[in-house]
Design an enzyme around this catalytic site. Sequence first.
Site, PDB file in Angstrom:
ATOM      1  N   HIS A  92       2.061   4.471  -5.088  1.00 48.49           N
ATOM      2  CA  HIS A  92       2.506   5.734  -5.805  1.00 48.49           C
ATOM      3  C   HIS A  92       2.743   5.153  -7.338  1.00 48.49           C
ATOM      4  O   HIS A  92       2.318   3.956  -7.739  1.00 48.49           O
ATOM      5  CB  HIS A  92       3.953   6.074  -5.119  1.00 48.49           C
TER       6      HIS A  92
ATOM      7  N   HIS B  49       4.058   1.516  -8.101  1.00 48.95           N
ATOM      8  CA  HIS B  49       3.169   0.283  -8.104  1.00 48.95           C
ATOM      9  C   HIS B  49       2.164   0.338  -9.092  1.00 48.95           C
ATOM     10  O   HIS B  49       1.859  -0.637  -9.712  1.00 48.95           O
ATOM     11  CB  HIS B  49       2.129   0.672  -6.638  1.00 48.95           C
TER      12      HIS B  49
ATOM     13  N   SER C 151       9.013   5.163  -3.687  1.00 49.40           N
ATOM     14  CA  SER C 151       9.089   4.394  -2.340  1.00 49.40           C
ATOM     15  C   SER C 151       7.972   4.955  -1.634  1.00 49.40           C
ATOM     16  O   SER C 151       7.815   6.155  -1.426  1.00 49.40           O
ATOM     17  CB  SER C 151      10.374   4.225  -1.727  1.00 49.40           C
ATOM     18  N   SER C 152       7.224   4.118  -1.006  1.00 53.71           N
ATOM     19  CA  SER C 152       6.163   4.401   0.201  1.00 53.71           C
ATOM     20  C   SER C 152       6.912   4.988   1.101  1.00 53.71           C
ATOM     21  O   SER C 152       6.387   6.097   1.921  1.00 53.71           O
ATOM     22  CB  SER C 152       5.376   3.255   0.536  1.00 53.71           C
TER      23      SER C 152
ATOM     24  N   GLU D 107      11.808  -3.939  -9.961  1.00 54.10           N
ATOM     25  CA  GLU D 107      13.431  -4.050  -9.945  1.00 54.10           C
ATOM     26  C   GLU D 107      13.735  -3.275  -8.626  1.00 54.10           C
ATOM     27  O   GLU D 107      14.890  -3.277  -8.240  1.00 54.10           O
ATOM     28  CB  GLU D 107      13.893  -3.782 -11.299  1.00 54.10           C
ATOM     29  N   LYS D 108      12.853  -2.305  -8.265  1.00 58.86           N
ATOM     30  CA  LYS D 108      13.462  -1.390  -7.069  1.00 58.86           C
ATOM     31  C   LYS D 108      13.888  -2.329  -6.124  1.00 58.86           C
ATOM     32  O   LYS D 108      14.807  -2.009  -5.383  1.00 58.86           O
ATOM     33  CB  LYS D 108      12.092  -0.542  -6.834  1.00 58.86           C
ATOM     34  N   ASP D 109      13.123  -3.336  -5.940  1.00 57.07           N
ATOM     35  CA  ASP D 109      13.669  -4.570  -4.873  1.00 57.07           C
ATOM     36  C   ASP D 109      14.066  -5.574  -5.537  1.00 57.07           C
ATOM     37  O   ASP D 109      13.653  -6.771  -5.721  1.00 57.07           O
ATOM     38  CB  ASP D 109      12.259  -4.958  -4.106  1.00 57.07           C
TER      39      ASP D 109
ATOM     40  N   GLY E 130       0.651  -1.183   0.095  1.00 58.26           N
ATOM     41  CA  GLY E 130      -0.150  -0.198  -0.073  1.00 58.26           C
ATOM     42  C   GLY E 130       0.856   1.306  -0.072  1.00 58.26           C
ATOM     43  O   GLY E 130       2.311   1.252  -0.319  1.00 58.26           O
ATOM     44  N   ALA E 131       0.250   2.368   0.392  1.00 53.73           N
ATOM     45  CA  ALA E 131       0.886   3.670   0.257  1.00 53.73           C
ATOM     46  C   ALA E 131       1.261   3.932  -1.193  1.00 53.73           C
ATOM     47  O   ALA E 131       2.540   3.980  -1.619  1.00 53.73           O
ATOM     48  CB  ALA E 131       1.944   3.890   1.177  1.00 53.73           C
TER      49      ALA E 131
HETATM   50  P1  AMP Z   1       5.813  -2.350  -1.632  1.00 54.35           P
HETATM   51  O1  AMP Z   1       4.529  -1.994  -1.620  1.00 54.35           O
HETATM   52  O2  AMP Z   1       6.986  -1.577  -1.420  1.00 54.35           O
HETATM   53  O3  AMP Z   1       6.124  -3.757  -1.107  1.00 54.35           O
HETATM   54  O4  AMP Z   1       6.162  -2.612  -3.168  1.00 54.35           O
HETATM   55  C1  AMP Z   1       5.341  -3.664  -3.969  1.00 54.35           C
HETATM   56  C2  AMP Z   1       5.867  -3.727  -5.457  1.00 54.35           C
HETATM   57  O5  AMP Z   1       6.067  -2.548  -5.969  1.00 54.35           O
HETATM   58  C3  AMP Z   1       6.997  -4.655  -5.111  1.00 54.35           C
HETATM   59  O6  AMP Z   1       7.058  -5.494  -6.218  1.00 54.35           O
HETATM   60  C4  AMP Z   1       8.234  -3.466  -5.341  1.00 54.35           C
HETATM   61  O7  AMP Z   1       9.500  -3.708  -6.083  1.00 54.35           O
HETATM   62  C5  AMP Z   1       7.390  -2.313  -6.535  1.00 54.35           C
HETATM   63  N1  AMP Z   1       7.818  -1.007  -6.410  1.00 54.35           N
HETATM   64  C6  AMP Z   1       7.965  -0.552  -5.468  1.00 54.35           C
HETATM   65  N2  AMP Z   1       8.596   0.790  -5.816  1.00 54.35           N
HETATM   66  C7  AMP Z   1       8.792   0.614  -6.906  1.00 54.35           C
HETATM   67  C8  AMP Z   1       9.374   1.798  -8.116  1.00 54.35           C
HETATM   68  N3  AMP Z   1       9.748   3.049  -7.680  1.00 54.35           N
HETATM   69  N4  AMP Z   1       9.408   1.460  -9.226  1.00 54.35           N
HETATM   70  C9  AMP Z   1       8.912   0.088  -9.672  1.00 54.35           C
HETATM   71  N5  AMP Z   1       8.527  -0.856  -8.823  1.00 54.35           N
HETATM   72  C10 AMP Z   1       8.347  -0.493  -7.391  1.00 54.35           C
END
Ligand code: AMP
Length: 265
Positions: free
Chosen positions: A17, A20, A169-170, A132-134, A14-15
């Site tokens: 952007h 996502h 990033s959240s 690919e961020k993670d 969540g949160a």
């Molecule tokens: P999270 O909510 O941070 O767990 O991220 C959920 C998914 O979104 C994961 O697969 C992250 O790698 C991806 N994600 C987060 N930030 C980005 C970004 N800036 N660009 C591309 N994918 C992202």
Amino acid sequence: MGANKTIGFVPTMGALHSGHLSLIEQSKSECDYTVCSIFVNPTQFNNAEDFEKYPITTELDLKLLKEVGCDAVFLPTVEEMYSNNEKVEHFDFSPFDVSMEGSYRPGHFDGVGTIVGKLFETIEPDISFFGEKDFQQLKVIEKLVEIKNYSTKIVGCPIVREADGLAMSSRNKRLSDEHRKKAVFIYQVLKNAKKQAISHNVSEIKNWVIDAFSHEEEFELDYFEIASELDLQPTSSLNSEAKPRAFIAAYLGGVRLIDNLALNG
Ligand code: AMP
């Protein structure tokens, strides 16, 4: 899903952007139906404060998902995902979980593997989309699919950045205005490392990065690593066959930020 319809799945915390939302768009372009999950998974946080302060913007998230045309949202509670006394599963994701996030966040990838496995078993997606961020998480999930023999295909999607280059990033929502401006330093270091990779060796680049961070008092560098995309182990080879990628994790004002950049991209 029957009748040859395919389900695309985007797991998130969540949160939301534009990073996502780019995964949702990718899923929509490849699948008949797109499901997004929003779940702040307690078992992947190795730091209680990080978990407590994780931003939650559910109303706005649902609005954004509707706007982008996501077909379904899965918003489970902690009780639904973890029954009483349930433990995290322990996985051997080696070699992908050995370095970087694996060593700096003990237990993190076991938490990620546990929840993503549960989500795959619930949603049964045909294709799942990860950013690919993670980058290390993406490789760990590919290994999870192999270990558990899940039928979902895994698709990695490029990092979406703010106009100044900061990876979305959240956790950026937790930065003060002043720190938000400074945060771009992380991406600048990665870009500079990429430039240096043409004429310098890995230890020269690492020394330069450590020195650059030592002049930035507000940052606390967790690690800077150059690792091969093939096994995510540190590499001293900058040849394109080694697929070297630079990875950073650093604290800024108590907020942990990560980013990465392919050096032969
Ligand atoms: P999270 O909510 O941070 O767990 O991220 C959920 C998914 O979104 C994961 O697969 C992250 O790698 C991806 N994600 C987060 N930030 C980005 C970004 N800036 N660009 C591309 N994918 C992202």
